[in-house]
Design a protein around this motif. Structure first.
Motif, PDB file in Angstrom:
ATOM      1  N   ASN A  28      -2.924 -46.183  12.801  1.00 16.22           N
ATOM      2  CA  ASN A  28      -3.317 -47.593  12.835  1.00 16.22           C
ATOM      3  C   ASN A  28      -3.114 -48.274  14.184  1.00 16.22           C
ATOM      4  O   ASN A  28      -3.643 -49.350  14.406  1.00 16.22           O
ATOM      5  CB  ASN A  28      -2.518 -48.376  11.780  1.00 16.22           C
ATOM      6  N   GLU A  29      -2.305 -47.682  15.043  1.00 16.93           N
ATOM      7  CA  GLU A  29      -1.973 -48.286  16.337  1.00 16.93           C
ATOM      8  C   GLU A  29      -2.518 -47.401  17.465  1.00 16.93           C
ATOM      9  O   GLU A  29      -2.491 -46.183  17.354  1.00 16.93           O
ATOM     10  CB  GLU A  29      -0.453 -48.407  16.505  1.00 16.93           C
ATOM     11  N   PRO A  30      -2.975 -47.999  18.574  1.00 21.00           N
ATOM     12  CA  PRO A  30      -3.470 -47.181  19.689  1.00 21.00           C
ATOM     13  C   PRO A  30      -2.358 -46.449  20.435  1.00 21.00           C
ATOM     14  O   PRO A  30      -2.564 -45.365  20.960  1.00 21.00           O
ATOM     15  CB  PRO A  30      -4.160 -48.195  20.602  1.00 21.00           C
ATOM     16  N   THR A  31      -1.160 -47.046  20.460  1.00 20.29           N
ATOM     17  CA  THR A  31      -0.019 -46.450  21.148  1.00 20.29           C
ATOM     18  C   THR A  31       1.241 -46.668  20.320  1.00 20.29           C
ATOM     19  O   THR A  31       1.451 -47.748  19.784  1.00 20.29           O
ATOM     20  CB  THR A  31       0.182 -47.089  22.540  1.00 20.29           C
ATOM     21  N   VAL A  52       1.769 -33.907  20.786  1.00 22.38           N
ATOM     22  CA  VAL A  52       0.821 -33.649  21.863  1.00 22.38           C
ATOM     23  C   VAL A  52       0.357 -32.195  21.881  1.00 22.38           C
ATOM     24  O   VAL A  52      -0.840 -31.922  21.993  1.00 22.38           O
ATOM     25  CB  VAL A  52       1.445 -34.035  23.226  1.00 22.38           C
ATOM     26  N   LYS A  53       1.272 -31.252  21.731  1.00 20.80           N
ATOM     27  CA  LYS A  53       0.896 -29.839  21.863  1.00 20.80           C
ATOM     28  C   LYS A  53       0.339 -29.226  20.584  1.00 20.80           C
ATOM     29  O   LYS A  53      -0.619 -28.477  20.617  1.00 20.80           O
ATOM     30  CB  LYS A  53       2.094 -29.031  22.355  1.00 20.80           C
ATOM     31  N   ARG A  54       0.928 -29.536  19.450  1.00 16.52           N
ATOM     32  CA  ARG A  54       0.479 -28.906  18.207  1.00 16.52           C
ATOM     33  C   ARG A  54      -0.695 -29.617  17.573  1.00 16.52           C
ATOM     34  O   ARG A  54      -1.335 -29.081  16.689  1.00 16.52           O
ATOM     35  CB  ARG A  54       1.636 -28.827  17.224  1.00 16.52           C
ATOM     36  N   MET A  55      -0.954 -30.827  17.994  1.00 21.29           N
ATOM     37  CA  MET A  55      -2.072 -31.586  17.434  1.00 21.29           C
ATOM     38  C   MET A  55      -3.045 -31.936  18.550  1.00 21.29           C
ATOM     39  O   MET A  55      -3.613 -33.027  18.569  1.00 21.29           O
ATOM     40  CB  MET A  55      -1.557 -32.829  16.732  1.00 21.29           C
ATOM     41  N   SER A  56      -3.249 -31.011  19.465  1.00 21.54           N
ATOM     42  CA  SER A  56      -4.097 -31.279  20.624  1.00 21.54           C
ATOM     43  C   SER A  56      -5.542 -31.568  20.231  1.00 21.54           C
ATOM     44  O   SER A  56      -6.247 -32.287  20.934  1.00 21.54           O
ATOM     45  CB  SER A  56      -4.048 -30.103  21.598  1.00 21.54           C
ATOM     46  N   ALA A  57      -6.004 -31.061  19.103  1.00 21.04           N
ATOM     47  CA  ALA A  57      -7.370 -31.324  18.650  1.00 21.04           C
ATOM     48  C   ALA A  57      -7.569 -32.806  18.318  1.00 21.04           C
ATOM     49  O   ALA A  57      -8.692 -33.313  18.364  1.00 21.04           O
ATOM     50  CB  ALA A  57      -7.698 -30.473  17.432  1.00 21.04           C
ATOM     51  N   MET A  58      -6.496 -33.509  17.999  1.00 20.54           N
ATOM     52  CA  MET A  58      -6.585 -34.932  17.671  1.00 20.54           C
ATOM     53  C   MET A  58      -6.659 -35.793  18.933  1.00 20.54           C
ATOM     54  O   MET A  58      -6.962 -36.971  18.860  1.00 20.54           O
ATOM     55  CB  MET A  58      -5.385 -35.361  16.824  1.00 20.54           C
ATOM     56  N   GLY A  59      -6.348 -35.235  20.089  1.00 18.66           N
ATOM     57  CA  GLY A  59      -6.471 -35.955  21.344  1.00 18.66           C
ATOM     58  C   GLY A  59      -5.309 -36.863  21.688  1.00 18.66           C
ATOM     59  O   GLY A  59      -5.481 -37.866  22.376  1.00 18.66           O
ATOM     60  N   TYR A  60      -4.090 -36.534  21.247  1.00 18.55           N
ATOM     61  CA  TYR A  60      -2.937 -37.348  21.580  1.00 18.55           C
ATOM     62  C   TYR A  60      -2.376 -36.952  22.940  1.00 18.55           C
ATOM     63  O   TYR A  60      -2.360 -35.775  23.294  1.00 18.55           O
ATOM     64  CB  TYR A  60      -1.837 -37.191  20.522  1.00 18.55           C
ATOM     65  N   VAL A  62       0.792 -38.121  26.081  1.00 13.68           N
ATOM     66  CA  VAL A  62       1.939 -38.945  26.469  1.00 13.68           C
ATOM     67  C   VAL A  62       1.425 -39.881  27.553  1.00 13.68           C
ATOM     68  O   VAL A  62       1.038 -39.445  28.632  1.00 13.68           O
ATOM     69  CB  VAL A  62       3.107 -38.081  26.981  1.00 13.68           C
ATOM     70  N   SER A  63       1.393 -41.164  27.259  1.00 15.79           N
ATOM     71  CA  SER A  63       0.817 -42.129  28.199  1.00 15.79           C
ATOM     72  C   SER A  63       1.863 -42.825  29.062  1.00 15.79           C
ATOM     73  O   SER A  63       1.509 -43.538  29.997  1.00 15.79           O
ATOM     74  CB  SER A  63      -0.008 -43.164  27.443  1.00 15.79           C
ATOM     75  N   GLY A  64       3.137 -42.616  28.751  1.00 12.99           N
ATOM     76  CA  GLY A  64       4.174 -43.224  29.573  1.00 12.99           C
ATOM     77  C   GLY A  64       5.561 -42.783  29.144  1.00 12.99           C
ATOM     78  O   GLY A  64       5.780 -42.493  27.969  1.00 12.99           O
ATOM     79  N   VAL A  65       6.465 -42.725  30.101  1.00 15.96           N
ATOM     80  CA  VAL A  65       7.861 -42.378  29.826  1.00 15.96           C
ATOM     81  C   VAL A  65       8.736 -43.306  30.658  1.00 15.96           C
ATOM     82  O   VAL A  65       8.497 -43.497  31.851  1.00 15.96           O
ATOM     83  CB  VAL A  65       8.179 -40.908  30.196  1.00 15.96           C
ATOM     84  N   ARG A  66       9.721 -43.896  30.007  1.00 15.24           N
ATOM     85  CA  ARG A  66      10.669 -44.757  30.702  1.00 15.24           C
ATOM     86  C   ARG A  66      12.083 -44.287  30.380  1.00 15.24           C
ATOM     87  O   ARG A  66      12.394 -44.045  29.219  1.00 15.24           O
ATOM     88  CB  ARG A  66      10.498 -46.213  30.264  1.00 15.24           C
ATOM     89  N   ILE A  67      12.910 -44.149  31.418  1.00 14.80           N
ATOM     90  CA  ILE A  67      14.313 -43.794  31.210  1.00 14.80           C
ATOM     91  C   ILE A  67      15.171 -44.837  31.906  1.00 14.80           C
ATOM     92  O   ILE A  67      14.825 -45.331  32.975  1.00 14.80           O
ATOM     93  CB  ILE A  67      14.646 -42.373  31.717  1.00 14.80           C
ATOM     94  N   PHE A  68      16.261 -45.196  31.267  1.00 20.22           N
ATOM     95  CA  PHE A  68      17.163 -46.181  31.835  1.00 20.22           C
ATOM     96  C   PHE A  68      18.493 -46.119  31.107  1.00 20.22           C
ATOM     97  O   PHE A  68      18.643 -45.369  30.144  1.00 20.22           O
ATOM     98  CB  PHE A  68      16.566 -47.594  31.785  1.00 20.22           C
ATOM     99  N   SER A  92      -6.011 -40.280  23.300  1.00 21.11           N
ATOM    100  CA  SER A  92      -6.749 -40.318  24.558  1.00 21.11           C
ATOM    101  C   SER A  92      -8.118 -40.965  24.343  1.00 21.11           C
ATOM    102  O   SER A  92      -8.681 -40.944  23.251  1.00 21.11           O
ATOM    103  CB  SER A  92      -6.887 -38.923  25.147  1.00 21.11           C
ATOM    104  N   GLN A  93      -8.647 -41.553  25.407  1.00 27.93           N
ATOM    105  CA  GLN A  93      -9.885 -42.313  25.320  1.00 27.93           C
ATOM    106  C   GLN A  93     -11.085 -41.451  24.949  1.00 27.93           C
ATOM    107  O   GLN A  93     -11.999 -41.916  24.282  1.00 27.93           O
ATOM    108  CB  GLN A  93     -10.166 -43.005  26.666  1.00 27.93           C
ATOM    109  N   ASN A  94     -11.100 -40.185  25.358  1.00 23.29           N
ATOM    110  CA  ASN A  94     -12.252 -39.337  25.075  1.00 23.29           C
ATOM    111  C   ASN A  94     -12.113 -38.543  23.783  1.00 23.29           C
ATOM    112  O   ASN A  94     -12.895 -37.655  23.526  1.00 23.29           O
ATOM    113  CB  ASN A  94     -12.536 -38.407  26.268  1.00 23.29           C
ATOM    114  N   ALA A  95     -11.097 -38.846  22.970  1.00 16.53           N
ATOM    115  CA  ALA A  95     -10.929 -38.170  21.684  1.00 16.53           C
ATOM    116  C   ALA A  95     -11.958 -38.694  20.699  1.00 16.53           C
ATOM    117  O   ALA A  95     -12.412 -39.808  20.775  1.00 16.53           O
ATOM    118  CB  ALA A  95      -9.525 -38.385  21.149  1.00 16.53           C
ATOM    119  N   GLN A  96     -12.284 -37.854  19.729  1.00 12.32           N
ATOM    120  CA  GLN A  96     -13.318 -38.226  18.762  1.00 12.32           C
ATOM    121  C   GLN A  96     -12.811 -39.212  17.768  1.00 12.32           C
ATOM    122  O   GLN A  96     -11.828 -39.209  17.208  1.00 12.32           O
ATOM    123  CB  GLN A  96     -13.812 -36.981  18.053  1.00 12.32           C
TER     124      GLN A  96
END
Length: 96
Positions: A28-31, A52-60, A62-68, A92-96
């Motif tokens: 339901n959410e883009p991110t 990301v790796k096991r569901m690569s067909a879905m087009g997910y 990692v769009s950002g990582v923050r550590i603090f 990802s934008q080009n995912a179906q």
């Protein structure tokens, strides 16, 4: 204080609990942000990589990582630095 609807907080539950919660939100959410502190950071990275790796067909991706570090008061009243990670997973934008 209400928490944003697109954040999954990682704790001590089994990893599949957080995996299912993240995938449900991604429907339901883009991110979705996976957030963890201390020793739970390993689980946050594992959840993001499983998606990301096991569901690569879905087009997910990692769009950002923050550590603090956050300064928190422990049970004994002392202030401690606690490491924190936030991992953003997006479709990802080009995912179906």
């Amino acid at each position: 204080m209400s928490r944003p609807p697109n954040i999954v907080f990682i704790g001590k539950k089994p990893i599949l609990t957080y995996l299912n919660a993240t995938l449900t939100l991604l429907a339901n959410e883009p991110t979705v942000t996976i957030k963890a502190r201390g020793r739970s950071m390993v689980t946050a990275v594992d959840v993001s990589q499983m998606i990301v790796k096991r569901m690569s067909a879905m087009g997910y991706t990692v769009s950002g990582v923050r550590i603090f570090s956050e300064r928190l008061e422990s049970n004994d009243g002392k202030e401690r630095n606690v490491s924190t990670i936030e991992v953003d997973v997006s479709k990802s934008q080009n995912a179906q």
